[in-house]
Enzyme design. Structure first.
Site, PDB file in Angstrom:
ATOM      1  N   ASP A  61       9.605  98.336 -33.773  1.00  0.00           N
ATOM      2  CA  ASP A  61       8.897  97.351 -34.208  1.00  0.00           C
ATOM      3  C   ASP A  61       8.991  96.835 -35.663  1.00  0.00           C
ATOM      4  O   ASP A  61       8.718  97.709 -36.592  1.00  0.00           O
ATOM      5  CB  ASP A  61       7.392  98.060 -33.994  1.00  0.00           C
ATOM      6  CG  ASP A  61       6.131  96.981 -34.202  1.00  0.00           C
ATOM      7  OD1 ASP A  61       5.761  96.192 -33.456  1.00  0.00           O
ATOM      8  OD2 ASP A  61       5.999  96.716 -35.658  1.00  0.00           O
ATOM      9  N   TYR A 121       8.081  92.363 -43.153  1.00  0.00           N
ATOM     10  CA  TYR A 121       8.542  93.665 -43.590  1.00  0.00           C
ATOM     11  C   TYR A 121       9.957  93.357 -44.513  1.00  0.00           C
ATOM     12  O   TYR A 121      10.247  94.228 -45.268  1.00  0.00           O
ATOM     13  CB  TYR A 121       8.767  94.660 -42.456  1.00  0.00           C
ATOM     14  CG  TYR A 121       7.607  94.863 -41.586  1.00  0.00           C
ATOM     15  CD1 TYR A 121       6.340  94.564 -41.858  1.00  0.00           C
ATOM     16  CD2 TYR A 121       7.894  95.380 -40.349  1.00  0.00           C
ATOM     17  CE1 TYR A 121       5.215  94.550 -41.029  1.00  0.00           C
ATOM     18  CE2 TYR A 121       6.498  95.971 -39.405  1.00  0.00           C
ATOM     19  CZ  TYR A 121       5.303  95.340 -40.082  1.00  0.00           C
ATOM     20  OH  TYR A 121       4.287  95.654 -39.041  1.00  0.00           O
ATOM     21  N   LYS A 132       7.907  89.961 -35.626  1.00  0.00           N
ATOM     22  CA  LYS A 132       6.630  89.040 -35.635  1.00  0.00           C
ATOM     23  C   LYS A 132       6.765  87.890 -36.411  1.00  0.00           C
ATOM     24  O   LYS A 132       7.605  87.982 -37.315  1.00  0.00           O
ATOM     25  CB  LYS A 132       5.350  90.066 -36.061  1.00  0.00           C
ATOM     26  CG  LYS A 132       5.472  91.412 -35.530  1.00  0.00           C
ATOM     27  CD  LYS A 132       4.388  92.248 -35.985  1.00  0.00           C
ATOM     28  CE  LYS A 132       4.206  93.675 -35.413  1.00  0.00           C
ATOM     29  NZ  LYS A 132       5.045  94.525 -36.299  1.00  0.00           N
ATOM     30  N   HIS A 156       1.844  87.404 -35.787  1.00  0.00           N
ATOM     31  CA  HIS A 156       1.369  88.724 -36.697  1.00  0.00           C
ATOM     32  C   HIS A 156       0.085  88.708 -36.891  1.00  0.00           C
ATOM     33  O   HIS A 156      -0.725  89.712 -36.862  1.00  0.00           O
ATOM     34  CB  HIS A 156       2.124  88.789 -37.874  1.00  0.00           C
ATOM     35  CG  HIS A 156       2.443  89.908 -38.478  1.00  0.00           C
ATOM     36  ND1 HIS A 156       3.595  90.280 -39.153  1.00  0.00           N
ATOM     37  CD2 HIS A 156       1.625  91.147 -38.560  1.00  0.00           C
ATOM     38  CE1 HIS A 156       3.523  91.451 -39.706  1.00  0.00           C
ATOM     39  NE2 HIS A 156       2.264  92.013 -39.390  1.00  0.00           N
TER      40      HIS A 156
HETATM   41  P1  NAD Z   1       1.306 105.411 -39.637  1.00  0.00           P
HETATM   42  O1  NAD Z   1      -0.030 105.595 -39.189  1.00  0.00           O
HETATM   43  O2  NAD Z   1       2.343 105.540 -38.389  1.00  0.00           O
HETATM   44  O3  NAD Z   1       1.380 106.420 -40.688  1.00  0.00           O
HETATM   45  C1  NAD Z   1       2.716 106.430 -41.127  1.00  0.00           C
HETATM   46  C2  NAD Z   1       2.560 107.702 -42.295  1.00  0.00           C
HETATM   47  O4  NAD Z   1       2.292 108.693 -41.835  1.00  0.00           O
HETATM   48  C3  NAD Z   1       4.055 108.129 -42.882  1.00  0.00           C
HETATM   49  O5  NAD Z   1       4.357 107.094 -44.060  1.00  0.00           O
HETATM   50  C4  NAD Z   1       3.664 109.466 -43.350  1.00  0.00           C
HETATM   51  O6  NAD Z   1       3.240 109.448 -44.578  1.00  0.00           O
HETATM   52  C5  NAD Z   1       2.904 109.804 -42.271  1.00  0.00           C
HETATM   53  N1  NAD Z   1       3.598 110.598 -41.437  1.00  0.00           N
HETATM   54  C6  NAD Z   1       4.321 110.186 -40.428  1.00  0.00           C
HETATM   55  N2  NAD Z   1       4.797 111.170 -39.614  1.00  0.00           N
HETATM   56  C7  NAD Z   1       4.474 112.256 -39.711  1.00  0.00           C
HETATM   57  C8  NAD Z   1       4.312 113.613 -39.459  1.00  0.00           C
HETATM   58  N3  NAD Z   1       4.974 113.854 -38.473  1.00  0.00           N
HETATM   59  N4  NAD Z   1       3.656 114.717 -40.052  1.00  0.00           N
HETATM   60  C9  NAD Z   1       2.925 114.221 -41.359  1.00  0.00           C
HETATM   61  N5  NAD Z   1       2.684 112.823 -41.603  1.00  0.00           N
HETATM   62  C10 NAD Z   1       3.393 111.891 -41.134  1.00  0.00           C
HETATM   63  O7  NAD Z   1       1.242 104.003 -40.446  1.00  0.00           O
HETATM   64  P2  NAD Z   1       1.879 102.471 -40.455  1.00  0.00           P
HETATM   65  O8  NAD Z   1       3.488 102.665 -40.749  1.00  0.00           O
HETATM   66  O9  NAD Z   1       0.850 101.913 -41.158  1.00  0.00           O
HETATM   67  O10 NAD Z   1       1.897 102.042 -38.876  1.00  0.00           O
HETATM   68  C11 NAD Z   1       2.976 102.256 -38.115  1.00  0.00           C
HETATM   69  C12 NAD Z   1       3.905 100.887 -37.882  1.00  0.00           C
HETATM   70  O11 NAD Z   1       2.790 100.229 -37.239  1.00  0.00           O
HETATM   71  C13 NAD Z   1       4.347 100.311 -38.861  1.00  0.00           C
HETATM   72  O12 NAD Z   1       5.481 100.784 -39.308  1.00  0.00           O
HETATM   73  C14 NAD Z   1       4.297  98.977 -38.336  1.00  0.00           C
HETATM   74  O13 NAD Z   1       5.648  98.901 -37.606  1.00  0.00           O
HETATM   75  C15 NAD Z   1       3.217  98.754 -37.533  1.00  0.00           C
HETATM   76  N6  NAD Z   1       2.076  98.046 -38.379  1.00  0.00           N
HETATM   77  C16 NAD Z   1       1.709  96.623 -37.822  1.00  0.00           C
HETATM   78  C17 NAD Z   1       0.852  95.934 -38.597  1.00  0.00           C
HETATM   79  C18 NAD Z   1       0.324  94.666 -38.238  1.00  0.00           C
HETATM   80  O14 NAD Z   1      -0.305  93.991 -38.809  1.00  0.00           O
HETATM   81  N7  NAD Z   1       0.743  94.439 -36.923  1.00  0.00           N
HETATM   82  C19 NAD Z   1       0.131  96.679 -39.621  1.00  0.00           C
HETATM   83  C20 NAD Z   1       0.515  97.813 -40.002  1.00  0.00           C
HETATM   84  C21 NAD Z   1       1.475  98.684 -39.276  1.00  0.00           C
END
Ligand code: NAD
Length: 279
Positions: free
Chosen positions: A46, A51, A76, A109
């Site tokens: 994704d 990004y 997106k 998006h």
């Molecule tokens: P997430 O909830 O996936 O959290 C990521 C964070 O959690 C990492 O940076 C790390 O600090 C921690 N983490 C990950 N795996 C772990 C583990 N196994 N143990 C401990 N800590 C861990 O947050 P995110 O990146 O905001 O969301 C995931 C994805 O969603 C993004 O990368 C993106 O692709 C998507 N996203 C989309 C939108 C949108 O507006 N459409 C907005 C935000 C994110």
């Protein structure tokens, strides 16, 4: 090797339920971590124009030896590109950066209600799908009202709605609406961006019971309630750990307990799509 289960869209195509998200991954790092995700078993990536790492994701795809048919790639359309003609053009530049000839899933998006271009933008996605440039089309950060409007004005129901969703903000009402329309729900920030959620006592208790980690329990909860889920990490051991959540099966009581962590609107981390406007 373990593979993610697929969920089926209302257009008949399928999506791997567990994917890998790359928000806040620098372009220069994206190739390495996406390759690590492929090695761990992820086949669904994704990304988004905003990004700034579509090219890095493209390099990972090209160097992986995996064929586009084995992968599921989402990108997106950014807010500044909303509008019919600008969407058609932005799609092609995203595809070029990814080095792909067609895409699995293209999303609007953000709703951007004040901008009020999302109906024309949706019409452009419908056209891209008709032309065979993209297999499936959907939206991100859409409210019930926004979804209803594009459905009413075009007759085309999005395949998926990607929204902020985690145990502290579980979006029960919007999920039910999506189900009623045949729209899959995809969870962004599924781990609550790490931090407090992964230290929660309820999550920790369930993790101990299953000999799993808190992150795996939260991912298993998303899978159990039918979400498409895209956790992000740039740490290889965590990328592997997150994919291995497929092996964790929660029972009904675990799911109920995690459902009980919802904080309603208080649990939201990111912007509220109903009012946010940041082109
Ligand atoms: P997430 O909830 O996936 O959290 C990521 C964070 O959690 C990492 O940076 C790390 O600090 C921690 N983490 C990950 N795996 C772990 C583990 N196994 N143990 C401990 N800590 C861990 O947050 P995110 O990146 O905001 O969301 C995931 C994805 O969603 C993004 O990368 C993106 O692709 C998507 N996203 C989309 C939108 C949108 O507006 N459409 C907005 C935000 C994110």
């Amino acid at each position: 090797m373990t593979t993610s289960p697929n969920l089926t869209f209302n257009d008949g195509n399928t999506i791997p339920q567990l994917g890998y998200g790359v928000w806040q991954v620098e372009d220069g790092v994206a190739e390495k971590v996406v390759r690590q995700a492929f090695d761990a078993g992820f086949r669904h990536i994704d990304t988004a124009k905003i990004y700034g790492n579509e090219a890095g994701v493209g390099r990972a795809i090209a160097s992986s030896g995996l064929s586009p048919e084995e992968l599921f790639i989402t990108t997106k359309l950014w807010n500044a590109d909303q509008g019919y003609e600008s969407t058609l053009a932005a799609f092609e530049t995203s595809l070029d950066r990814l080095g792909l000839v067609s895409l699995d899933l293209y999303l609007i998006h953000w709703l951007q209600p004040q901008q009020d271009k999302y109906v024309d933008t949706w019409k452009a996605l419908v056209e891209l799908q008709k032309r065979g440039r993209v297999k499936s089309i959907g939206v991100s950060n859409f409210t019930k009202e926004g979804l209803q409007r594009i459905i009413d004005e075009t007759g085309v129901v999005p395949a998926i709605n990607q929204v902020e969703l985690h145990p502290f903000f579980n979006q029960a009402e919007l999920r039910a609406f999506n189900v009623s329309k045949g729209i899959l729900t995809q969870a962004w920030s599924p781990l609550g961006q790490g931090g407090e959620l992964l230290e929660d006592a309820t999550v920790a208790g369930i993790a101990a019971k299953h000999n799993a980690t808190p992150a795996q329990v939260v991912i298993a909860w998303h899978l159990a309630i039918g979400n498409v889920v895209i956790p992000k990490s740039v740490t290889e051991s965590r990328i592997q750990e997150n994919f291995a959540a497929l092996g964790v099966t929660l029972d009904a009581a675990d799911v109920e307990a995690i459902n009980g962590l919802d904080r309603g609107a208080e649990g939201r981390i990111g912007p509220d799509p109903a009012v946010s406007d940041f082109a």
